[in-house]
Design a protein around this motif. Structure first.
Motif, PDB file in Angstrom:
ATOM      1  N   PRO A  46       0.783  -1.240   0.000  1.00  0.00           N
ATOM      2  CA  PRO A  46       0.000   0.000   0.000  1.00  0.00           C
ATOM      3  C   PRO A  46       0.819   1.298   0.000  1.00  0.00           C
ATOM      4  O   PRO A  46       0.284   2.353  -0.327  1.00  0.00           O
ATOM      5  N   VAL A  47       2.096   1.219   0.350  1.00  0.00           N
ATOM      6  CA  VAL A  47       2.904   2.441   0.398  1.00  0.00           C
ATOM      7  C   VAL A  47       3.376   2.892  -0.979  1.00  0.00           C
ATOM      8  O   VAL A  47       3.937   3.983  -1.119  1.00  0.00           O
ATOM      9  N   LEU A  48       3.140   2.071  -2.012  1.00  0.00           N
ATOM     10  CA  LEU A  48       3.540   2.467  -3.367  1.00  0.00           C
ATOM     11  C   LEU A  48       2.684   3.624  -3.860  1.00  0.00           C
ATOM     12  O   LEU A  48       1.532   3.787  -3.444  1.00  0.00           O
ATOM     13  N   ARG A  49       3.230   4.411  -4.745  1.00  0.00           N
ATOM     14  CA  ARG A  49       2.509   5.575  -5.282  1.00  0.00           C
ATOM     15  C   ARG A  49       1.571   5.130  -6.399  1.00  0.00           C
ATOM     16  O   ARG A  49       2.030   4.659  -7.445  1.00  0.00           O
ATOM     17  N   PRO A  50       0.256   5.272  -6.216  1.00  0.00           N
ATOM     18  CA  PRO A  50      -0.707   4.783  -7.205  1.00  0.00           C
ATOM     19  C   PRO A  50      -0.561   5.439  -8.576  1.00  0.00           C
ATOM     20  O   PRO A  50      -0.867   4.809  -9.595  1.00  0.00           O
ATOM     21  N   GLU A  51      -0.065   6.661  -8.624  1.00  0.00           N
ATOM     22  CA  GLU A  51       0.076   7.336  -9.910  1.00  0.00           C
ATOM     23  C   GLU A  51       1.254   6.805 -10.722  1.00  0.00           C
ATOM     24  O   GLU A  51       1.382   7.100 -11.911  1.00  0.00           O
ATOM     25  N   VAL A  52       2.103   6.003 -10.098  1.00  0.00           N
ATOM     26  CA  VAL A  52       3.267   5.443 -10.773  1.00  0.00           C
ATOM     27  C   VAL A  52       3.060   3.977 -11.137  1.00  0.00           C
ATOM     28  O   VAL A  52       3.422   3.540 -12.228  1.00  0.00           O
ATOM     29  N   VAL A  53       2.455   3.215 -10.238  1.00  0.00           N
ATOM     30  CA  VAL A  53       2.332   1.765 -10.412  1.00  0.00           C
ATOM     31  C   VAL A  53       1.167   1.436 -11.340  1.00  0.00           C
ATOM     32  O   VAL A  53       0.019   1.748 -11.052  1.00  0.00           O
ATOM     33  N   ALA A  54       1.498   0.766 -12.454  1.00  0.00           N
ATOM     34  CA  ALA A  54       0.460   0.342 -13.391  1.00  0.00           C
ATOM     35  C   ALA A  54       0.257  -1.168 -13.355  1.00  0.00           C
ATOM     36  O   ALA A  54      -0.680  -1.683 -13.938  1.00  0.00           O
ATOM     37  N   GLY A  55       1.132  -1.884 -12.662  1.00  0.00           N
ATOM     38  CA  GLY A  55       1.009  -3.324 -12.547  1.00  0.00           C
ATOM     39  C   GLY A  55       2.247  -3.918 -11.924  1.00  0.00           C
ATOM     40  O   GLY A  55       3.200  -3.202 -11.591  1.00  0.00           O
ATOM     41  N   GLY A  56       2.225  -5.223 -11.736  1.00  0.00           N
ATOM     42  CA  GLY A  56       3.356  -5.875 -11.108  1.00  0.00           C
ATOM     43  C   GLY A  56       3.478  -7.321 -11.513  1.00  0.00           C
ATOM     44  O   GLY A  56       2.613  -7.884 -12.189  1.00  0.00           O
ATOM     45  N   LEU A  57       4.575  -7.914 -11.077  1.00  0.00           N
ATOM     46  CA  LEU A  57       4.859  -9.321 -11.324  1.00  0.00           C
ATOM     47  C   LEU A  57       5.256  -9.936  -9.987  1.00  0.00           C
ATOM     48  O   LEU A  57       6.261  -9.546  -9.388  1.00  0.00           O
ATOM     49  N   LEU A  58       4.455 -10.879  -9.521  1.00  0.00           N
ATOM     50  CA  LEU A  58       4.681 -11.517  -8.233  1.00  0.00           C
ATOM     51  C   LEU A  58       5.318 -12.891  -8.432  1.00  0.00           C
ATOM     52  O   LEU A  58       4.830 -13.691  -9.225  1.00  0.00           O
ATOM     53  N   GLU A  59       6.407 -13.127  -7.701  1.00  0.00           N
ATOM     54  CA  GLU A  59       7.018 -14.449  -7.630  1.00  0.00           C
ATOM     55  C   GLU A  59       6.790 -14.959  -6.211  1.00  0.00           C
ATOM     56  O   GLU A  59       7.556 -14.643  -5.297  1.00  0.00           O
ATOM     57  N   PRO A  60       5.717 -15.717  -6.003  1.00  0.00           N
ATOM     58  CA  PRO A  60       5.312 -16.088  -4.646  1.00  0.00           C
ATOM     59  C   PRO A  60       6.265 -17.022  -3.920  1.00  0.00           C
ATOM     60  O   PRO A  60       6.251 -17.095  -2.692  1.00  0.00           O
ATOM     61  N   ASP A  61       7.110 -17.741  -4.667  1.00  0.00           N
ATOM     62  CA  ASP A  61       8.000 -18.713  -4.028  1.00  0.00           C
ATOM     63  C   ASP A  61       9.322 -18.115  -3.549  1.00  0.00           C
ATOM     64  O   ASP A  61      10.163 -18.846  -3.009  1.00  0.00           O
ATOM     65  N   ALA A  62       9.524 -16.817  -3.716  1.00  0.00           N
ATOM     66  CA  ALA A  62      10.754 -16.184  -3.226  1.00  0.00           C
ATOM     67  C   ALA A  62      10.771 -16.250  -1.695  1.00  0.00           C
ATOM     68  O   ALA A  62       9.728 -16.149  -1.045  1.00  0.00           O
ATOM     69  N   MET A  63      11.965 -16.442  -1.143  1.00  0.00           N
ATOM     70  CA  MET A  63      12.094 -16.583   0.312  1.00  0.00           C
ATOM     71  C   MET A  63      13.295 -15.812   0.834  1.00  0.00           C
ATOM     72  O   MET A  63      14.283 -15.629   0.128  1.00  0.00           O
ATOM     73  N   ASP A  64      13.196 -15.374   2.079  1.00  0.00           N
ATOM     74  CA  ASP A  64      14.335 -14.788   2.770  1.00  0.00           C
ATOM     75  C   ASP A  64      15.265 -15.908   3.211  1.00  0.00           C
ATOM     76  O   ASP A  64      14.815 -16.990   3.589  1.00  0.00           O
ATOM     77  N   ILE A  65      16.573 -15.649   3.177  1.00  0.00           N
ATOM     78  CA  ILE A  65      17.570 -16.572   3.708  1.00  0.00           C
ATOM     79  C   ILE A  65      18.146 -15.935   4.972  1.00  0.00           C
ATOM     80  O   ILE A  65      18.599 -14.788   4.940  1.00  0.00           O
ATOM     81  N   ASP A  66      18.137 -16.659   6.080  1.00  0.00           N
ATOM     82  CA  ASP A  66      18.755 -16.165   7.316  1.00  0.00           C
ATOM     83  C   ASP A  66      20.259 -16.387   7.188  1.00  0.00           C
ATOM     84  O   ASP A  66      20.777 -17.462   7.502  1.00  0.00           O
ATOM     85  N   VAL A  67      20.946 -15.371   6.704  1.00  0.00           N
ATOM     86  CA  VAL A  67      22.370 -15.488   6.375  1.00  0.00           C
ATOM     87  C   VAL A  67      23.215 -15.783   7.607  1.00  0.00           C
ATOM     88  O   VAL A  67      24.099 -16.641   7.578  1.00  0.00           O
ATOM     89  N   ASP A  68      22.951 -15.086   8.704  1.00  0.00           N
ATOM     90  CA  ASP A  68      23.765 -15.310   9.894  1.00  0.00           C
ATOM     91  C   ASP A  68      23.551 -16.718  10.440  1.00  0.00           C
ATOM     92  O   ASP A  68      24.507 -17.393  10.831  1.00  0.00           O
ATOM     93  N   LEU A  69      22.314 -17.174  10.456  1.00  0.00           N
ATOM     94  CA  LEU A  69      22.028 -18.543  10.900  1.00  0.00           C
ATOM     95  C   LEU A  69      22.799 -19.552  10.056  1.00  0.00           C
ATOM     96  O   LEU A  69      23.434 -20.474  10.583  1.00  0.00           O
ATOM     97  N   LEU A  70      22.777 -19.357   8.748  1.00  0.00           N
ATOM     98  CA  LEU A  70      23.454 -20.258   7.828  1.00  0.00           C
ATOM     99  C   LEU A  70      24.969 -20.200   8.018  1.00  0.00           C
ATOM    100  O   LEU A  70      25.646 -21.238   8.105  1.00  0.00           O
ATOM    101  N   LEU A  71      25.520 -19.000   8.095  1.00  0.00           N
ATOM    102  CA  LEU A  71      26.966 -18.834   8.268  1.00  0.00           C
ATOM    103  C   LEU A  71      27.442 -19.489   9.560  1.00  0.00           C
ATOM    104  O   LEU A  71      28.428 -20.232   9.574  1.00  0.00           O
ATOM    105  N   GLN A  72      26.750 -19.206  10.666  1.00  0.00           N
ATOM    106  CA  GLN A  72      27.169 -19.755  11.957  1.00  0.00           C
ATOM    107  C   GLN A  72      27.045 -21.280  11.983  1.00  0.00           C
ATOM    108  O   GLN A  72      27.866 -21.970  12.591  1.00  0.00           O
TER     109      GLN A  72
END
Length: 198
Positions: A131-157
């Motif tokens: 919702p914080v996007l500017r409606p006058e700029v955004v005309a559409g989008g592309l969603l990749e639902p399977d994207a995930m965050d990686i806990d880098v510190d957890l993995l490194l440690q």
């Protein structure tokens, strides 16, 4: 230790970021590994600043292949490796202006051709998700639902603990000044100490 004393090992890794530490983790069960790192802690530079998004459509074919190959390990690491998930569902949304909608369509087709889910969103759906996007700029989008965050510190440690459990050594505060081939081995020095590995 004087420069005349040499630490011998089977593998010598220069750099204690995620690449170096993970390499040490996988090599340590097979021989003596030493990881040298210029800073006083692992993962200080690029690893410590990584946004770490698991996105299967990112990069050229080689990067995508590596990403896909890493998924089984990240989703189901060895027993005892971590105490919580490495990956957290996030989703990734690419937005576009009216002039960029054809590019979003093209990108959606490319991603789907790889067998990866991609959902085209109109402006209303994209704005509903962010919702914080500017409606006058955004005309559409592309969603990749399977994207995930990686806990880098957890993995490194986890990689660092596993490497040490298998006998690997992490040496912080070592700035490599010279690396040279000497007969059948590499010899590395920081000007005070030396390490040798084939």
């Amino acid at each position: 230790m004087t420069t005349r004393e040499v630490v011998s090992c089977d593998w010598l890794v220069v750099g204690g970021g995620i690449a170096g530490i993970s390499l040490g983790y996988f090599l340590a069960p097979h021989g003596r590994v030493v990881v040298l790192e210029r800073e006083q802690q692992p993962g200080y530079h690029a690893t410590g600043r990584s946004a770490a998004l698991y996105l299967e459509s990112y990069g050229p074919p080689q990067v995508r292949a590596l990403t896909l190959a890493s998924r089984p390990f990240l989703e189901s690491p060895p027993t005892g490796f971590v105490d919580r998930p490495i990956l957290t569902p996030r989703g990734a949304l690419t937005i576009g202006t009216a002039e960029q909608q054809a590019l979003l369509d093209q990108r959606a087709d490319e991603i789907r051709a790889l067998g990866i889910e991609a959902v085209r969103l109109d402006a209303t759906a994209a704005l509903a998700r962010v919702p914080v996007l500017r409606p006058e700029v955004v005309a559409g989008g592309l969603l990749e639902p399977d994207a995930m965050d990686i806990d880098v510190d957890l993995l490194l440690q986890a990689f660092l603990r596993g490497m040490r459990r298998a006998g690997g050594l992490f040496e912080p505060g070592v700035e490599v000044r010279e690396a040279r081939r000497d007969g059948d081995a590499w010899e590395v020095t920081d000007g005070r100490r030396r390490w040798r590995a084939p």
